[in-house]
Design a protein around this motif. Structure first.
Motif, PDB file in Angstrom:
ATOM      1  N   GLY A   4       0.833  -1.201   0.000  1.00  0.00           N
ATOM      2  CA  GLY A   4       0.000   0.000   0.000  1.00  0.00           C
ATOM      3  C   GLY A   4       0.861   1.242   0.000  1.00  0.00           C
ATOM      4  O   GLY A   4       1.957   1.256   0.558  1.00  0.00           O
ATOM      5  N   ILE A   5       0.362   2.295  -0.644  1.00  0.00           N
ATOM      6  CA  ILE A   5       1.021   3.602  -0.641  1.00  0.00           C
ATOM      7  C   ILE A   5       0.073   4.578   0.040  1.00  0.00           C
ATOM      8  O   ILE A   5      -1.108   4.655  -0.306  1.00  0.00           O
ATOM      9  N   LYS A   6       0.594   5.317   1.010  1.00  0.00           N
ATOM     10  CA  LYS A   6      -0.183   6.343   1.711  1.00  0.00           C
ATOM     11  C   LYS A   6       0.565   7.657   1.578  1.00  0.00           C
ATOM     12  O   LYS A   6       1.778   7.722   1.792  1.00  0.00           O
ATOM     13  N   TYR A   7      -0.143   8.709   1.183  1.00  0.00           N
ATOM     14  CA  TYR A   7       0.465  10.033   1.024  1.00  0.00           C
ATOM     15  C   TYR A   7       0.045  10.965   2.159  1.00  0.00           C
ATOM     16  O   TYR A   7      -1.052  10.837   2.704  1.00  0.00           O
ATOM     17  N   CYS A   8       0.910  11.926   2.455  1.00  0.00           N
ATOM     18  CA  CYS A   8       0.568  12.993   3.388  1.00  0.00           C
ATOM     19  C   CYS A   8      -0.356  13.986   2.680  1.00  0.00           C
ATOM     20  O   CYS A   8      -0.749  13.772   1.529  1.00  0.00           O
ATOM     21  N   GLY A   9      -0.632  15.091   3.336  1.00  0.00           N
ATOM     22  CA  GLY A   9      -1.528  16.107   2.782  1.00  0.00           C
ATOM     23  C   GLY A   9      -0.969  16.911   1.628  1.00  0.00           C
ATOM     24  O   GLY A   9      -1.708  17.557   0.898  1.00  0.00           O
ATOM     25  N   GLY A  10       0.360  16.905   1.440  1.00  0.00           N
ATOM     26  CA  GLY A  10       0.959  17.573   0.287  1.00  0.00           C
ATOM     27  C   GLY A  10       1.174  19.062   0.424  1.00  0.00           C
ATOM     28  O   GLY A  10       1.256  19.769  -0.574  1.00  0.00           O
ATOM     29  N   CYS A  11       1.316  19.568   1.646  1.00  0.00           N
ATOM     30  CA  CYS A  11       1.477  21.014   1.806  1.00  0.00           C
ATOM     31  C   CYS A  11       2.863  21.521   1.390  1.00  0.00           C
ATOM     32  O   CYS A  11       3.022  22.703   1.126  1.00  0.00           O
ATOM     33  N   ASN A  12       3.860  20.641   1.297  1.00  0.00           N
ATOM     34  CA  ASN A  12       5.200  21.045   0.870  1.00  0.00           C
ATOM     35  C   ASN A  12       5.289  20.911  -0.650  1.00  0.00           C
ATOM     36  O   ASN A  12       5.517  19.831  -1.180  1.00  0.00           O
ATOM     37  N   SER A  13       5.142  22.019  -1.337  1.00  0.00           N
ATOM     38  CA  SER A  13       5.110  21.993  -2.806  1.00  0.00           C
ATOM     39  C   SER A  13       6.471  21.665  -3.426  1.00  0.00           C
ATOM     40  O   SER A  13       6.546  21.362  -4.610  1.00  0.00           O
ATOM     41  N   ARG A  14       7.551  21.711  -2.652  1.00  0.00           N
ATOM     42  CA  ARG A  14       8.888  21.395  -3.168  1.00  0.00           C
ATOM     43  C   ARG A  14       9.190  19.898  -3.140  1.00  0.00           C
ATOM     44  O   ARG A  14      10.220  19.472  -3.627  1.00  0.00           O
ATOM     45  N   PHE A  31       5.705  -6.166  -7.369  1.00  0.00           N
ATOM     46  CA  PHE A  31       4.805  -5.771  -6.285  1.00  0.00           C
ATOM     47  C   PHE A  31       3.438  -5.421  -6.849  1.00  0.00           C
ATOM     48  O   PHE A  31       3.325  -4.820  -7.927  1.00  0.00           O
ATOM     49  N   GLU A  32       2.419  -5.751  -6.122  1.00  0.00           N
ATOM     50  CA  GLU A  32       1.062  -5.287  -6.413  1.00  0.00           C
ATOM     51  C   GLU A  32       0.875  -4.025  -5.570  1.00  0.00           C
ATOM     52  O   GLU A  32       0.627  -4.088  -4.366  1.00  0.00           O
ATOM     53  N   ILE A  33       1.032  -2.855  -6.196  1.00  0.00           N
ATOM     54  CA  ILE A  33       1.026  -1.582  -5.468  1.00  0.00           C
ATOM     55  C   ILE A  33      -0.267  -0.830  -5.747  1.00  0.00           C
ATOM     56  O   ILE A  33      -0.683  -0.671  -6.892  1.00  0.00           O
ATOM     57  N   SER A  34      -0.885  -0.340  -4.662  1.00  0.00           N
ATOM     58  CA  SER A  34      -2.104   0.460  -4.791  1.00  0.00           C
ATOM     59  C   SER A  34      -2.162   1.447  -3.628  1.00  0.00           C
ATOM     60  O   SER A  34      -1.394   1.345  -2.672  1.00  0.00           O
ATOM     61  N   TYR A  35      -3.078   2.405  -3.726  1.00  0.00           N
ATOM     62  CA  TYR A  35      -3.286   3.325  -2.620  1.00  0.00           C
ATOM     63  C   TYR A  35      -3.776   2.521  -1.419  1.00  0.00           C
ATOM     64  O   TYR A  35      -4.649   1.667  -1.556  1.00  0.00           O
ATOM     65  N   ALA A  36      -3.201   2.774  -0.259  1.00  0.00           N
ATOM     66  CA  ALA A  36      -3.590   2.052   0.948  1.00  0.00           C
ATOM     67  C   ALA A  36      -5.019   2.437   1.339  1.00  0.00           C
ATOM     68  O   ALA A  36      -5.359   3.617   1.396  1.00  0.00           O
ATOM     69  N   LYS A  37      -5.825   1.416   1.562  1.00  0.00           N
ATOM     70  CA  LYS A  37      -7.223   1.626   1.953  1.00  0.00           C
ATOM     71  C   LYS A  37      -7.426   1.130   3.374  1.00  0.00           C
ATOM     72  O   LYS A  37      -6.841   0.125   3.781  1.00  0.00           O
ATOM     73  N   GLU A  38      -8.260   1.832   4.103  1.00  0.00           N
ATOM     74  CA  GLU A  38      -8.579   1.429   5.469  1.00  0.00           C
ATOM     75  C   GLU A  38      -9.177   0.033   5.463  1.00  0.00           C
ATOM     76  O   GLU A  38      -9.934  -0.339   4.561  1.00  0.00           O
ATOM     77  N   LEU A  58      -2.153   6.925   9.955  1.00  0.00           N
ATOM     78  CA  LEU A  58      -1.960   5.490   9.792  1.00  0.00           C
ATOM     79  C   LEU A  58      -3.065   4.673  10.450  1.00  0.00           C
ATOM     80  O   LEU A  58      -3.045   3.455  10.378  1.00  0.00           O
ATOM     81  N   HIS A  59      -4.018   5.358  11.075  1.00  0.00           N
ATOM     82  CA  HIS A  59      -5.083   4.624  11.748  1.00  0.00           C
ATOM     83  C   HIS A  59      -5.894   3.808  10.746  1.00  0.00           C
ATOM     84  O   HIS A  59      -6.059   4.203   9.606  1.00  0.00           O
ATOM     85  N   ASP A  60      -6.330   2.666  11.162  1.00  0.00           N
ATOM     86  CA  ASP A  60      -7.132   1.745  10.344  1.00  0.00           C
ATOM     87  C   ASP A  60      -6.377   1.167   9.145  1.00  0.00           C
ATOM     88  O   ASP A  60      -7.004   0.598   8.254  1.00  0.00           O
ATOM     89  N   LEU A  61      -5.050   1.319   9.080  1.00  0.00           N
ATOM     90  CA  LEU A  61      -4.264   0.690   8.030  1.00  0.00           C
ATOM     91  C   LEU A  61      -3.631  -0.579   8.592  1.00  0.00           C
ATOM     92  O   LEU A  61      -3.043  -0.557   9.671  1.00  0.00           O
ATOM     93  N   LYS A  62      -3.758  -1.681   7.863  1.00  0.00           N
ATOM     94  CA  LYS A  62      -3.275  -2.975   8.341  1.00  0.00           C
ATOM     95  C   LYS A  62      -2.103  -3.446   7.491  1.00  0.00           C
ATOM     96  O   LYS A  62      -2.188  -3.468   6.270  1.00  0.00           O
ATOM     97  N   SER A  63      -1.035  -3.838   8.187  1.00  0.00           N
ATOM     98  CA  SER A  63       0.181  -4.262   7.514  1.00  0.00           C
ATOM     99  C   SER A  63       0.790  -5.455   8.232  1.00  0.00           C
ATOM    100  O   SER A  63       0.962  -5.427   9.444  1.00  0.00           O
ATOM    101  N   LYS A  64       1.140  -6.496   7.490  1.00  0.00           N
ATOM    102  CA  LYS A  64       1.767  -7.686   8.076  1.00  0.00           C
ATOM    103  C   LYS A  64       3.188  -7.415   8.536  1.00  0.00           C
ATOM    104  O   LYS A  64       3.617  -7.892   9.570  1.00  0.00           O
ATOM    105  N   LYS A  65       3.958  -6.651   7.743  1.00  0.00           N
ATOM    106  CA  LYS A  65       5.381  -6.435   8.022  1.00  0.00           C
ATOM    107  C   LYS A  65       5.700  -5.018   8.474  1.00  0.00           C
ATOM    108  O   LYS A  65       6.863  -4.681   8.636  1.00  0.00           O
ATOM    109  N   GLY A  66       4.710  -4.185   8.629  1.00  0.00           N
ATOM    110  CA  GLY A  66       4.939  -2.842   9.137  1.00  0.00           C
ATOM    111  C   GLY A  66       4.873  -1.753   8.083  1.00  0.00           C
ATOM    112  O   GLY A  66       4.389  -1.961   6.970  1.00  0.00           O
ATOM    113  N   PHE A  67       5.386  -0.608   8.464  1.00  0.00           N
ATOM    114  CA  PHE A  67       5.325   0.602   7.655  1.00  0.00           C
ATOM    115  C   PHE A  67       6.731   1.097   7.341  1.00  0.00           C
ATOM    116  O   PHE A  67       7.626   0.986   8.160  1.00  0.00           O
TER     117      PHE A  67
END
Length: 86
Positions: A4-14, A31-38, A58-67
């Motif tokens: 899964g891929i999770k992005y921040c809010g994107g306030c840093n335009s650089r 890899f089977e890569i997609s946006y991380a879904k709750e 990161l709440h409600d995100l489930k990962s077997k091996k971590g982040f």
């Protein structure tokens, strides 16, 4: 491997978060890569933050091996962290 891929809010335009995600997709074609879904489980989740605040939730995100929490665009370091989790 389901990633899964999770992005921040994107306030840093650089800091171009999607460029890092595209490099990961290109380098790890198996890899089977997609946006991380709750409430969906992934082998691991890559969290791309544009600054040290690391606001991506990161709440409600489930990962077997971590982040893998990314706060910079040092791609060599990012690859090393991905390879370590494998």
């Amino acid at each position: 491997m389901k990633v899964g891929i999770k992005y921040c809010g994107g306030c840093n335009s650089r800091f171009e978060r999607t460029t890092i995600a595209e490099k990961i997709k290109s380098d790890y074609k198996n890899f089977e890569i997609s946006y991380a879904k709750e409430n969906e489980e992934y082998d691991f989740i890559i969290v791309i933050n544009g600054c040290h605040i690391a606001c991506a939730g990161l709440h409600d995100l489930k990962s077997k091996k971590g982040f893998i929490i990314i706060r910079d665009d040092d791609y060599k370091n990012i690859r090393a962290r991905i390879d370590k989790i494998l």
